[in-house]
Design an enzyme around this catalytic site. Structure first.
Site, mmCIF file in Angstrom:
data_model
loop_
_atom_site.group_PDB
_atom_site.id
_atom_site.type_symbol
_atom_site.label_atom_id
_atom_site.label_comp_id
_atom_site.label_asym_id
_atom_site.label_seq_id
_atom_site.Cartn_x
_atom_site.Cartn_y
_atom_site.Cartn_z
ATOM 1 N N ASP A 189 -27.078 -8.408 -50.419
ATOM 2 C CA ASP A 189 -25.650 -8.134 -50.540
ATOM 3 C C ASP A 189 -25.429 -6.915 -51.438
ATOM 4 O O ASP A 189 -24.472 -6.868 -52.215
ATOM 5 C CB ASP A 189 -24.926 -9.360 -51.108
ATOM 6 C CG ASP A 189 -23.424 -9.294 -50.898
ATOM 7 O OD1 ASP A 189 -22.980 -8.518 -50.036
ATOM 8 O OD2 ASP A 189 -22.694 -10.007 -51.615
ATOM 9 N N LYS A 192 -25.723 -1.282 -48.285
ATOM 10 C CA LYS A 192 -26.105 -1.615 -46.915
ATOM 11 C C LYS A 192 -27.251 -0.731 -46.401
ATOM 12 O O LYS A 192 -28.046 -1.168 -45.570
ATOM 13 C CB LYS A 192 -24.896 -1.519 -45.969
ATOM 14 C CG LYS A 192 -23.661 -2.267 -46.471
ATOM 15 C CD LYS A 192 -23.977 -3.658 -46.998
ATOM 16 C CE LYS A 192 -22.867 -4.198 -47.859
ATOM 17 N NZ LYS A 192 -23.248 -5.386 -48.648
ATOM 18 N N ASP A 217 -25.363 -10.118 -45.845
ATOM 19 C CA ASP A 217 -23.902 -10.134 -45.783
ATOM 20 C C ASP A 217 -23.371 -8.796 -45.269
ATOM 21 O O ASP A 217 -24.083 -7.784 -45.278
ATOM 22 C CB ASP A 217 -23.336 -10.419 -47.183
ATOM 23 C CG ASP A 217 -21.841 -10.713 -47.148
ATOM 24 O OD1 ASP A 217 -21.311 -11.021 -46.057
ATOM 25 O OD2 ASP A 217 -21.196 -10.633 -48.213
ATOM 26 N N ASN A 218 -22.118 -8.814 -44.803
ATOM 27 C CA ASN A 218 -21.396 -7.590 -44.403
ATOM 28 C C ASN A 218 -22.090 -6.791 -43.313
ATOM 29 O O ASN A 218 -22.087 -5.552 -43.336
ATOM 30 C CB ASN A 218 -21.186 -6.677 -45.617
ATOM 31 C CG ASN A 218 -20.384 -7.334 -46.728
ATOM 32 O OD1 ASN A 218 -20.846 -7.391 -47.857
ATOM 33 N ND2 ASN A 218 -19.210 -7.839 -46.415
ATOM 34 N N GLU A 247 -14.571 -10.818 -46.859
ATOM 35 C CA GLU A 247 -14.089 -11.639 -47.957
ATOM 36 C C GLU A 247 -12.606 -11.407 -48.273
ATOM 37 O O GLU A 247 -12.155 -10.285 -48.442
ATOM 38 C CB GLU A 247 -14.925 -11.382 -49.216
ATOM 39 C CG GLU A 247 -15.224 -9.923 -49.506
ATOM 40 C CD GLU A 247 -16.523 -9.447 -48.885
ATOM 41 O OE1 GLU A 247 -17.103 -8.493 -49.441
ATOM 42 O OE2 GLU A 247 -16.955 -10.003 -47.862
#
Length: 262
Positions: A189, A192, A217-218, A247
């Site tokens: 997380d 990226k 995540d993401n 989120e």
């Protein structure tokens, strides 16, 4: 006089319309929302209050959450970030995916890349069995200092070791310096563009065993297309996608679980 009033009303109408369009974009468009929350609103608030958003989150927790109660800390952060200022925690919705994965893996040794304010570290640590621990890595010194206080306030400091520095430097040190044999669970997380090289680095350093689980995540927003292409086309991983939302927003996002097959 009448003409001047008409022009003024027209300008006011245009401004209100632009504001309305911008509000809609913020609610529905991830890029517009991040520009507003992370660049415009945050910078203005930081200047006015002479304090970072992360410090405001910590202060809100210290004033409103129950010391030693991880769930109270998480709920308080979620309340602040959904009602007052958006922040890049994993959040309550995707947090349930994180919870489910941690409970399934039941790790003895877990690694988190990207501590931020300590939200997900607290979330993971509260589910760890006796004797298990989490190593969480944060590059930003200010975030690391906030996270340390957050973790201690939540009462999970005995299960969490915060490592400050870039992931590409810390990962190769895990075996010798931190006496890690292999990792049971890894939560990605952080930046990226580091997802793929750090996943490769984990393999090169022999930190993954058969059955080790990565959760990223993401992967939709802001997005990690290079990581998805790498992990889904790698015969050493078995992947599962979990659609969700960014989120504290209605913007589409997802998490990707990758089980290392050896």
């Amino acid at each position: 006089m009448l003409e001047s009033s008409s022009v003024l009303l027209f300008i006011v109408f245009i401004l209100l319309f632009v504001l309305l369009v911008f509000v809609v974009l913020i609610r529905k468009n991830g890029t517009a929302a991040l520009i507003w929350n992370e660049i415009i609103r945050e910078k203005i608030t930081n200047f006015i209050m002479n304090q970072s958003k992360e410090q405001r989150i910590l202060n809100f927790v210290l004033q409103n959450a129950v010391r030693g109660d991880p769930c109270s800390v998480l709920d308080t952060i979620d309340k602040y970030c959904s009602q007052k200022e958006w922040a890049m925690n994993v959040g309550d919705e995707k947090g349930l995916i994180l919870d489910k994965t941690v409970e399934e893996v039941n790790p003895s040794v877990a690694l988190e890349l990207g501590t931020y304010c300590g939200y997900s570290a607290v979330r993971i640590a509260r589910l760890l069995k006796a004797g298990a621990y989490l190593l969480t890595v944060e590059f930003n010194p200010e975030f690391a200092a906030i996270a340390k206080q957050m973790i201690e306030f939540a009462g999970v400091q005995d299960k969490v070791k915060l490592l400050e520095g870039p992931s590409e430097e810390i990962i190769p040190q895990l075996k010798k310096k931190y006496e890690v044999d292999t990792l049971d669970f890894v939560f990605l997380d952080h930046w990226k563009d580091r997802y793929t090289p750090d996943t490769v680095l984990l393999q090169e350093c022999n930190l993954l065993r058969k059955g080790s689980v990565l959760l990223a995540d993401n992967i939709i927003f802001p997005g990690a297309p290079e990581f998805l292409n790498y992990i889904r086309n790698n015969p050493h991983f078995q992947c599962t996608n979990y659609p969700s939302h960014l989120e504290y927003m209605k913007v589409g996002d997802a998490m990707e679980k990758a089980v290392f097959l050896g």
